[in-house]
Enzyme design. Structure first.
Site, PDB file in Angstrom:
ATOM      1  CE  LYS A 267      -3.585   6.837   4.573  1.00  0.00           C
ATOM      2  NZ  LYS A 267      -3.444   7.626   3.396  1.00  0.00           N
TER       3      LYS A 267
ATOM      4  NE  ARG B 135      -4.955   4.832  -7.005  1.00  0.00           N
ATOM      5  CZ  ARG B 135      -3.394   5.582  -7.365  1.00  0.00           C
ATOM      6  NH1 ARG B 135      -3.023   6.079  -8.199  1.00  0.00           N
ATOM      7  NH2 ARG B 135      -3.161   6.634  -6.377  1.00  0.00           N
TER       8      ARG B 135
HETATM    9  N1  BES Z   1      -7.216   8.050   0.853  1.00  0.00           N
HETATM   10  C1  BES Z   1      -6.094   8.753   0.863  1.00  0.00           C
HETATM   11  C2  BES Z   1      -6.056   9.980   0.214  1.00  0.00           C
HETATM   12  C3  BES Z   1      -6.328  10.739   0.946  1.00  0.00           C
HETATM   13  C4  BES Z   1      -5.959  11.459   1.554  1.00  0.00           C
HETATM   14  C5  BES Z   1      -7.908  10.679   1.571  1.00  0.00           C
HETATM   15  C6  BES Z   1      -6.223  13.110   2.336  1.00  0.00           C
HETATM   16  C7  BES Z   1      -8.532  11.821   2.141  1.00  0.00           C
HETATM   17  C8  BES Z   1      -7.202  13.453   2.367  1.00  0.00           C
HETATM   18  C9  BES Z   1      -5.792   7.574  -0.663  1.00  0.00           C
HETATM   19  O1  BES Z   1      -6.274   6.155  -0.200  1.00  0.00           O
HETATM   20  C10 BES Z   1      -3.748   7.080  -0.670  1.00  0.00           C
HETATM   21  O2  BES Z   1      -3.784   6.834   0.678  1.00  0.00           O
HETATM   22  N2  BES Z   1      -3.404   7.867  -1.709  1.00  0.00           N
HETATM   23  C11 BES Z   1      -2.375   7.930  -1.782  1.00  0.00           C
HETATM   24  C12 BES Z   1      -1.863   7.548  -3.268  1.00  0.00           C
HETATM   25  C13 BES Z   1      -0.530   7.733  -3.373  1.00  0.00           C
HETATM   26  C14 BES Z   1       0.268   6.224  -2.297  1.00  0.00           C
HETATM   27  C15 BES Z   1      -0.522   6.875  -4.579  1.00  0.00           C
HETATM   28  C16 BES Z   1      -2.195   9.693  -1.598  1.00  0.00           C
HETATM   29  O3  BES Z   1      -2.694  10.032  -1.795  1.00  0.00           O
HETATM   30  O4  BES Z   1      -0.722   9.761  -0.650  1.00  0.00           O
HETATM   31 MN    MN Z   2      -4.219   5.236   1.094  1.00  0.00          MN
END
Ligand code: BES
Ligand code: MN
Ligand code: ZN
Length: 496
Positions: A276, A350
């Site tokens: 990220k 997931r």
């Molecule tokens: N933990 C994050 C989701 C999240 C985003 C939680 C903002 C709290 C605040 C999750 O693991 C994630 O990174 N999801 C990705 C999924 C994508 C790569 C398909 C996302 O939402 O960008």
């Molecule tokens: Mn994530």
């Protein structure tokens, strides 16, 4: 924090603050008239000035008053009685609590309304006041030399003979719920160097022992034995070993139905190799909020001695891009045999839940709720204050939605139509771990559905409401403890 009811006239309570709820429009009659007289007509004058409106979540502080045993009065507006809901009451009372919790050792008294206001009974009011006293006086500034928020030293709920009925148990319930919410907040607010999978598990073991929950902790070896390869893959890139915590409350018949509460516990989500950017990573200590919510709710369920069987499952890993990290293109075989193509290591929640859900199913649970800070897409869809609900069984979804409504927690159901299944079809393996840009919250839910073995299941995506980026008058920034109360309410009505 000691919270107790007392049958006492408002003007006779010795306290640093007397908190008095008012409604819109304000009528200075009954107890409010007595208070006004003791305050030498101050309320009447405020009303004439147009300052005493009773408007929702408004507050008026009168400091250094004479004529009362209390030294200060806080008038808090509940708005129009017919518009009062559990959620609005919570907001107003938290605003009040937050505005008077900036000093150490403050004793407060809250005037319990004489009659039902809209849909809120005096007992419900008292329970909500106990929750707000606890949540509104605890901050996220855990490591500051000079704290800006201090727990009240004493909370008295001032009532009359007529309203005192059942108040003690309502207050005790509020106290238990407030402490459970604060436990979840505390776990989220603590830094990720402390709340590692092992750190979380230690904390879980301690609270389980304290409140009489059985507690089982799976280490890496046991997770291997249980074939939880999808969860283990996420942990690979971190030097912090993963854990699964199982806490259980057996309050129902030995052969009675069992409710499973499953929480995502990614103690820090760097994104892994799909790293990220700083902005997105900044708040990722909150990625274990699902697990924290489950643990908080389980403590309350045990302390309330609810006559039901409930098991809490927490999947705990740290998602890091170390040299042994799992990779894009990897094929993971989950516990239930489903093969997963990894397209993005940041879609890790997931992968963790997949194995924990199938473990719960194999343990023979009857109904499942999972909670996860799962997708940014859900925040895009519903905003920061509302959680998404997804289900494979509408009557179970309705039960969860109505519990959330009773608790004043905002939840909105999204569709799970078959057409979304196509989004996660794999090319090399059975399914892939991302469904592309559009409908991302739903494709994530569709992924989870592959691991619940057809059991009635509701998934709550709490990525928006679990963590607040700034302080607001009605709530502290940081972990919010959202949906702890909803889970307890679901458990209360479970099997009824
Ligand atoms: N933990 C994050 C989701 C999240 C985003 C939680 C903002 C709290 C605040 C999750 O693991 C994630 O990174 N999801 C990705 C999924 C994508 C790569 C398909 C996302 O939402 O960008
Ligand atoms: Mn994530
Ligand atoms: Zn995550």
């Amino acid at each position: 924090m000691e919270i107790r009811p007392q049958i006492v006239p408002q003007i006779e309570i010795a306290a640093d603050w007397l908190v008095v709820p008012i409604v819109e429009p304000v009528e200075i009659t009954g107890k409010l008239a007595t208070l006004d007289t003791a305050l030498a007509g101050a309320l009447t004058r405020l009303k004439e000035l147009g300052d005493l409106t009773g408007k929702f979540a408004s507050t008026i502080a009168l400091r250094g008053v004479t004529g009362l045993a209390a030294s200060r009065v806080l008038l808090v507006g509940l708005g129009k009685p017919q518009e009062l809901t559990a959620g609005r009451l919570d907001r107003a009372l938290n605003t009040a609590a937050r505005s008077i919790s900036d000093k150490k050792d403050v004793r407060i008294a809250v005037a319990v309304p004489e009659a039902t206001i809209g849909a809120i009974s005096p007992a419900q009011f008292s329970s909500a006041a106990a929750v707000a006293a606890l949540t509104g006086s605890v901050g996220q500034d855990l490591f500051k030399a000079e704290r800006s928020r201090f727990p009240f030293s004493e909370v008295t709920l001032a009532c009359s003979e007529a309203t005192s009925d059942g108040l003690a148990s309502a207050i005790e319930r509020g106290q238990i719920l407030g402490e459970a919410v604060n436990l979840a907040r505390d776990l989220v607010n603590r830094p990720p160097q402390e709340i590692t999978p092992v750190g979380f598990a230690q904390r879980a073991a301690a609270v389980a022992a304290q409140y009489g929950l059985s507690c089982d902790i799976f280490d890496e070896e046991r997770l291997e034995t249980e074939r939880m390869k999808s969860l283990l893959a996420v942990a690979q890139g971190s030097s912090e070993p993963p854990r699964m915590v199982i806490v259980e409350h057996r309050g129902g018949a030995p052969d009675g139905p069992r409710l499973a509460l499953v929480g995502k516990g990614v103690t820090f989500d760097s994104g892994g190799l799909s790293l990220k950017p700083t902005d997105g990573m900044l708040t990722m200590k909150c990625d274990m909020a699902g697990a924290a919510t489950v643990l908080g709710a389980m403590t309350a369920i045990a302390r309330l001695k609810l006559p039901v069987n409930v098991v809490g499952y927490m999947g705990l890993v740290e998602n890091m891009p170390g040299g042994a990290a799992f990779k894009l293109g990897d094929i993971l075989t989950a516990r239930n045999g489903v093969t997963i193509e990894v397209l993005n290591t940041d879609a890790e929640g997931r992968l963790v839940l997949a194995d924990v859900l199938s473990y719960a199913v194999d343990s023979g649970v009857d109904r499942i709720i999972d909670l996860a800070t799962l997708t940014g897409a859900c925040v895009v869809a519903l905003g920061e204050d509302v959680a998404g609900a997804f289900a494979n069984d509408q009557s179970w979804a309705d039960a969860v939605l109505s519990s959330a409504k009773n608790c004043g927690e905002d939840l909105w159901q999204l569709p799970m139509w078959d057409l979304y299944d196509d989004l996660i079809k794999g090319d090399v393996g059975d399914i892939k771990n991302t469904g592309g840009r559009w409908g991302g919250a739903i494709s994530a839910a569709k992924f989870l559905q592959r691991f619940v073995g057809g059991k009635p299941w509701v998934h709550l995506d709490i990525a928006g409401p679990a963590f607040a980026s700034s302080n607001k008058p009605h709530r502290e920034g940081g972990g919010t403890g959202c949906f702890v109360r909803t889970l307890v309410e679901v458990a209360r009505t479970f099997g009824q």
